[in-house]
Design an enzyme around this catalytic site. Structure first.
Site, PDB file in Angstrom:
ATOM      1  N   HIS B 111       7.227 -22.531   9.575  1.00  0.00           N
ATOM      2  CA  HIS B 111       6.875 -24.077   9.344  1.00  0.00           C
ATOM      3  C   HIS B 111       7.946 -24.844   8.621  1.00  0.00           C
ATOM      4  CE1 HIS B 111       3.063 -23.055  10.960  1.00  0.00           C
ATOM      5  NE2 HIS B 111       2.573 -22.307  10.143  1.00  0.00           N
ATOM      6  N   ASP B 150       3.067 -16.243  16.339  1.00  0.00           N
ATOM      7  CA  ASP B 150       2.224 -16.368  15.178  1.00  0.00           C
ATOM      8  C   ASP B 150       1.084 -17.332  15.536  1.00  0.00           C
ATOM      9  OD1 ASP B 150       2.512 -16.395  11.729  1.00  0.00           O
ATOM     10  OD2 ASP B 150       1.323 -17.930  12.773  1.00  0.00           O
ATOM     11  N   HIS B 152      -0.323 -19.868  14.475  1.00  0.00           N
ATOM     12  CA  HIS B 152      -0.113 -21.092  14.164  1.00  0.00           C
ATOM     13  C   HIS B 152       1.101 -21.663  14.796  1.00  0.00           C
ATOM     14  CE1 HIS B 152      -2.136 -19.110  10.474  1.00  0.00           C
ATOM     15  NE2 HIS B 152      -2.743 -20.486  10.330  1.00  0.00           N
ATOM     16  N   ASP B 239      -1.366 -12.972  12.772  1.00  0.00           N
ATOM     17  CA  ASP B 239      -2.620 -13.597  12.488  1.00  0.00           C
ATOM     18  C   ASP B 239      -3.507 -13.917  13.520  1.00  0.00           C
ATOM     19  OD1 ASP B 239      -0.595 -15.530  12.963  1.00  0.00           O
ATOM     20  OD2 ASP B 239      -0.893 -16.690  11.054  1.00  0.00           O
TER      21      ASP B 239
END
Lengths: 556, 437
Positions: B111, B150, B152, B239
């Protein structure tokens, strides 16, 4: 008086110590076919003319288990493995009677699948029909929860001569090694038991009535009665014996390298502040990685009898050995012949040695003396190369915290302790080439037997506390207790030290020689959802390898 | 046991570092993974090599980021080790010591965008980007594909490579309308000079193994084949797992292993994944075995029940549509680009970046030069509510003469009375220049 005995591949050495004096020293040829005879005769010879009543301790280091494993002269073992999810259990197949079975424990020590009774009983019948008398029972994560192994034992024990449970051998996590270690232990249990009981019989006949202690690979000892359950721990005790024999000469403020230069190999070990380094998990034996605590030694295929030849423009030393030195009737030139040619070593047929080196010299286009010198420096260079590589591996050991990574202690040796046949002759050259002071202890020819005689009892415990589930366990010790949810790491460390003390005394240690230290003490918060529920505390403690009092106080 | 592919491993759980006491990114995040890896004896496997991480230097960080006010203020030792660990693995691969590698490091990085005012989404600096620019600089690697798995959206990596036609960035993630950071939609396909080199594949909540592997097969692998990268990197967040506490997907350890086996990345880098007891131990073992080419068919969670997480028709339909849309859209990329850029010399975009971890808001105005010769010189005007005002100029790695000249001129003209920080990232000369008030 203390009797120390070390059976080596070629020689068996025995010493009797009275205080710091060697009152008797015997070297005899090892009879591989009849080790018992060698051991009994060695003890008999060494105590001639001495008062047997004043013998307080007998420590023996033998190649019995090592040879049995290397020569595949071991008993059949039924291996039952409860793996649960993860690596395919067939990847760990060992021996001729290997059975992956149902049942699983997870990393928290929770039983997530039970043992299937009918399956175990069916395997039991099969093993009995094949006349397999020894069992190794292993589950994944049994060091977190030995439940599956204990359950299998309860179902099977009555029908077999020996049962080895994986969790009893080590507190370390490593399923594959646990399987191999349990298998090897089960495979040598019977022969070890027979052998050491017979040794005690011999001692009794000579009037020696003190307990017998057996040397382990970590350079510590254990009582013979206890060794019946941990036979595998006696493998590779030979190299450990030699290292222990040099400890009275070690500098306790420095990092030093021990070199045991034999005929075929040179064994290398590292001392940090006078304490030998251990392998992080366990030693490798007969092609198997194990959980057997052992000294961090490296065996290099270069020794006094290594084959020396000139091949495609390059002088080669070892790793093959074609026989003894030319001077001693061997077929090919060796480093020993080079030393004899240079007049550094006496004995043997000097002319044969010189002739051999000359043939080499002709091919290299040099004179005899230059060639002999080059053989010696090549031998030393190979040994030092292996030393530097071992030190580098030790220094590159993985670490898992920022603190350790940034502050990690690096081993920087500054001394050499050299023992073994050509120790005296090679030490000056090794010193010149490495820039480290090289010392040769007195009585270096029987350092191994001295090491056995003076070694202290060692052991290790692993304790885990879970303040959420409110228990503290040390499965290896068969220990489980309740713990308060407020329990601190300090309390868990105290529990570990208490268990360690008890274990050491049970293994035959004396109160004076309980040098305990922490190997690991970690504390983690356990959070579920987003709330802390408790702490996981993990402690490992050991009795440091070292010498018994008063030798531990001795200095060079 | 022997690995069929030599595999390098940096395992650095950083047991002494956490964002805060009960934050998901805390000390024991990899504790149970370590237990599982140790117990499985992974480190004893022949052909599996473990390395200690190195520390990334400020120079290596500044090849990628503009750190405000300076590198030392946003990068701690733990971040340097995390990025350094990725670099260590990449070095082992490029020097031929191993065939592939896995950097199991924390904290994560995907991120973190080009400009860094603080931490967002648990990330300060972008581990993958620092690694990639390091190997580009050191080993002359050119074309790189990043597949971010991931849960996200990898918005940081997307931001860094938005304008780079030599980096294919593919992110598959839970639909941004339902999860942080709320971006990563199919129409986000890269900047004017690199349209089509960014691919976003949002997946509906409760996507299962079937859906992930379908996307791999129908979309990701064909895109990789077409792009012909020198090296493939997997941002291996974990995740998407059915037990993850902060997401809503239904992926499993077996699925992760199969995905890794299909992708065969040269380098995998751990990103997120916060089901530290129920998922990470099994997913990580699965990924390592798959990388090493060892049988992973026995890897599964103790509570795994495929019936419970079977994919619904609705989810399946939505994934099919997304894949079809992207395949179609990509065909039209080049035509759209032509039309869009006609007569334009510069293209602007504005955005607001929220640093959720450090609670900072940043306003950005970005100008890129439309360029057919190189990735285009880039100028970012960045103002954060910390009162830091940055003018950042990036001359790309293969910057053409015109772009270089403009970049240097922008830097010279940068007024430190207006901006309290003016920085030039000159990738052609591998230098970083700073002007301060």
């Amino acid at each position: 008086m203390i009797v120390g005995l070390d059976v080596g591949g070629t020689h068996t050495d025995v010493v009797v110590l009275e205080g710091k004096e060697i009152v008797s020293k015997v070297k005899l040829l090892t009879d591989e076919e009849d080790l018992l005879q060698t051991v009994c005769f060695g003890i008999f010879e060494a105590i001639q003319g001495l008062k047997v009543q004043s013998i307080k301790r007998v420590v023996v280091s033998t190649t019995l288990a090592t040879n049995a494993i290397v020569q595949d002269n071991i008993e059949p073992v039924g291996v039952l493995v409860a793996s649960g999810p993860g690596i395919n259990p067939w990847a760990y197949v060992i021996g001729d009677h290997y059975y992956p079975v149902g049942g699983a424990i997870d990393h928290r020590g929770v039983e997530v699948a039970p043992v299937k009774e009918t399956e175990i009983l069916r395997i039991s019948e099969e093993l009995k029909s094949k006349n397999v008398r020894n069992l190794a029972l292993v589950s994944k994560f049994s060091v977190r929860n030995p439940g599956l192994e204990l359950k299998m034992r309860d179902l099977l024990a009555d029908n077999f001569d020996s049962v080895t449970l994986g969790h009893k051998l080590s507190g370390h996590l490593n399923f594959g090694r646990r399987i191999a270690t349990a298998y090897l232990n089960a495979a040598v249990t019977s022969i070890s038991r027979k052998f050491y009981q017979a040794t005690r019989g011999c001692m009794k006949k000579e009037g020696i009535r003190v307990p017998l202690e057996i040397l382990k690979a970590d350079g510590g000892t254990m009582a013979q009665e206890v060794s019946e359950q941990y036979a595998v721990e006696t493998i590779l005790s030979g190299p450990a014996a030699s290292v222990m024999g040099t400890l009275t000469f070690a500098d306790r403020t420095k990092e030093e390298v021990v070199l045991d230069i034999g005929g075929t190999t040179t064994d290398i070990a590292i001392l940090v502040d006078g304490v030998p380094l251990l392998k992080p998990l366990g030693i490798r034996m007969g092609g198997f990685n194990t959980l057997v605590r052992g000294l961090r030694t490296f065996s290099l295929g270069v020794g006094g009898d290594s084959w020396v030849r000139f091949l495609s423009g390059e002088l080669k030393v070892g790793p093959e050995r074609k026989g003894r030195a030319l001077a001693h009737g061997g077929p090919e030139p060796t480093p020993t012949d080079a030393l004899i040619t240079l007049g550094l070593v006496q004995g043997g047929q000097k002319q044969r040695a010189i002739d051999g080196i000359r043939r080499l010299a002709e091919r290299m286009g040099k004179n005899v003396e230059e060639t002999a010198e080059e053989v010696v420096s090549k031998t030393c260079a190979l040994i030092l190369e292996a030393v530097y590589a071992l030190v580098e591996r030790v220094n590159q050991q993985p670490v898992y915290t920022i603190h350790e990574l940034l502050k990690g202690r690096q081993v920087k040796p500054s001394g050499l302790i050299v023992i073994g046949g050509p120790a005296k002759e090679l030490a000056p050259q090794l010193e010149r080439m490495s820039g480290w002071q090289a010392r040769v202890p007195s009585n270096y020819d029987v350092a191994n037997a001295i090491g056995a005689a003076m070694a202290r009892t060692t052991c290790m415990v692993t304790v885990m506390a879970d303040t959420d589930r409110r228990y503290v366990v040390a499965p290896e010790e068969g220990y489980m207790d309740k713990i308060d949810w407020r329990a601190t790491k300090k309390e868990v460390i105290q529990i570990a030290f208490n268990l360690l003390r008890k274990k050491a005394l049970r293994l035959g240690a004396s109160e004076k020689d309980l040098q305990m230290e922490l190997l690991e003490d970690q504390e983690f918060k356990m959070v579920q959802g987003f709330y802390p529920v408790g702490r996981s505390i993990r402690v490992k403690a050991q009795i440091k390898p070292g010498l018994i009092t008063p030798y531990s106080e001795a200095s060079a | 046991m022997k690995a069929n592919r030599k595999t390098g491993l940096v395992f650095f759980p950083a047991f002494d570092w956490a964002i805060s006491d009960t934050h998901p990114e805390r000390e024991e995040r990899l504790l149970y993974t370590q237990d599982q890896i140790f117990e499985e004896g992974i480190l004893d496997i022949e052909g599996l090599m473990e390395f200690n991480p190195s520390l990334a230097t400020a120079k290596e960080v500044e090849r990628v980021h503009f750190c405000v006010p300076k590198a030392e203020s946003v990068v701690t030792e733990s971040h340097r080790i995390s990025a350094g660990g990725c670099m260590t693995v990449a070095e082992a691969v490029l020097e031929g010591k191993v065939d592939c590698g896995f950097a199991l490091v924390r904290p994560p990085g995907h991120h973190a965008m080009r400009v860094v005012h603080g931490a967002r989404g648990f990330c300060n600096i972008n581990n993958e980007a620092i690694m990639i620019e390091h190997i580009r600089h050191t080993y002359g690697v050119d074309r790189v594909a990043i597949v971010d798995t991931d849960c996200h959206h990898g918005d940081g990596t997307q931001d860094i490579y938005w304008h780079d036609p030599d980096t294919l960035f593919i992110s598959m993630h839970q639909d941004g309308r339902t999860l942080y950071p709320g971006t990563g939609f199919p129409r986000e396909m890269g900047g004017p000079n690199a349209l089509g080199a960014t691919i976003n594949i949002p997946l509906p909540p409760r996507t299962s193994e079937e859906g992930f592997l379908y996307v791999m097969d129908k979309l990701v692998l064909p895109l990789l084949e077409e792009f012909e990268p020198d090296i493939v990197i997997n941002s291996a967040g974990q995740d998407n797992h059915y037990s993850d506490p902060i997401t809503a997907m239904n992926f499993c350890a077996q699925g992760y292993a199969k995905l890794t086996d299909m992708l065969k990345p040269h380098i995998a880098v751990l990103e997120g994944g916060y089901s530290i007891e129920g998922a990470l131990p099994y997913v990580n073992v699965g990924i390592i075995l798959a990388l090493a080419g060892i049988d992973y068919s026995w890897v599964r969670e103790p509570d795994y029940d495929p019936e419970e997480i079977v994919q619904t028709d609705e989810v399946r339909g939505s994934i099919l549509n997304t894949c079809d849309f992207l395949l179609e859209e990509r065909k039209q990329c080049s035509a759209k680009r032509q039309k869009y850029l006609e007569g334009k010399e510069f293209v602007e975009r504005s955005k607001t970046v929220f640093y959720d971890t450090d609670n900072i808001i940043e306003e950005q105005k970005e100008v890129i030069r439309v360029c057919r010769e190189c990735a285009g010189v880039l100028r970012i005007d960045s103002y954060a509510d910390t009162k830091n005002h940055l003018l950042a100029i990036h001359i790309p790695r293969k910057g053409c003469d015109a772009c270089q000249e403009i970049g240097r001129k922008w830097f010279e003209e940068g007024n430190v009375a207006r901006f309290n920080l003016v920085c030039l990232q000159d990738r052609v000369n591998d230098t970083y220049h700073v002007k301060r008030k």
